[in-house]
Design an enzyme around this catalytic site. Sequence first.
Site, PDB file in Angstrom:
ATOM      1  CE1 TYR A  69      10.797  -0.588 -13.162  1.00  0.00           C
ATOM      2  CE2 TYR A  69      11.084   0.298 -15.379  1.00  0.00           C
ATOM      3  CZ  TYR A  69      10.339  -0.415 -14.464  1.00  0.00           C
ATOM      4  OH  TYR A  69       9.136  -0.968 -14.825  1.00  0.00           O
ATOM      5  CG  LEU A  98      -1.967  -1.161   1.234  1.00  0.00           C
ATOM      6  CD1 LEU A  98      -2.876  -1.023   2.455  1.00  0.00           C
ATOM      7  CD2 LEU A  98      -2.797  -1.255  -0.032  1.00  0.00           C
ATOM      8  CB  SER A  99       4.385   2.007  -0.778  1.00  0.00           C
ATOM      9  OG  SER A  99       4.533   1.318  -1.996  1.00  0.00           O
TER      10      SER A  99
END
Length: 316
Positions: free
Chosen positions: A143, A33-34
């Site tokens: 990334y 839930l960040s």
Amino acid sequence: MRILVTGGAGFIGSHIADLALHAGHEVAVLDNLSSGSRANVPGGAALHVADLRDREAVRAVMADFRPDVVNHQAAQASVSVSVREPLLDAETNVLGTLHLLEACREFGVGRFVFASTGGAIYGDLPEGERADEHRSPRPYSPYATSKLAGETYLATYRAQYGLDYSVLRYANVYGPRQNPHGEAGVVAIFCERALAGEALRIHGMHAPGDGGCVRDYVYVGDVARANLRASLGELSAQLLNIGTGQPTTTAELAARLTRVSGHSVPIHDAPPRPGDVARSLLDPAAYRAQFGDPTPLDEGLAQTVAWFAQRLPEKS
């Protein structure tokens, strides 16, 4: 089929969970839930609040739900954050993925679907070229490197432990539920700002004012359908690009979105962003062979704008 969707409270993951439930499968969601929201988790899907970096928490979720398939969407998804904080990126995208893979090995999970990046993993493309699945990766950001590491671990886990898997390399995904504050996504940012009457910023490709980077924008519904098919083992290849093959500059995107939304707002030029590749475009031939034509950009933008417009009263 019992399907665990990591990141299922977020943008792409919640659409996958919706689709899987509607198809009659049992679904659970793992999310910290960040950036996701409980409101995104569809009714009928159990939510397990856990962080991928916590190995024991991941193991507990797997022990409780015992999935047949893990559909792995949770990630540190921002290129710019990965450039600033490569260790944070690796903790989530490399170690977090390994925690899942080890739990899959322990609890006998049969299939693993991995959300990778077509938008970053192939690096800068020359004018006129599109990246197909056979093109060698050339990651330019931490990334992209972390996602390539995940793909490589999957190949190793199949060779060593027999874990079946699919890798889906996404173009720039957009659509309803995308968080303009917590997840990467210029379409969501532009939607929110245009509907609020605020100026849009066009980050240059090489310099302010050059129209911005070239991207391939793919609608989230198309991504969700591919993920469900992958979860059921119905793809014809282990690696699939999910994109449209249609090049769009940031300036062109801004013009199309303001036209679709009916909101004319100022547009400002801005410097290039660290870590951004200049030109990213996928070859959609393999995708089209299995799914037909992807959603046209203007159609997807209209659905996305409509979703953001419905949310405006909630902010008043």
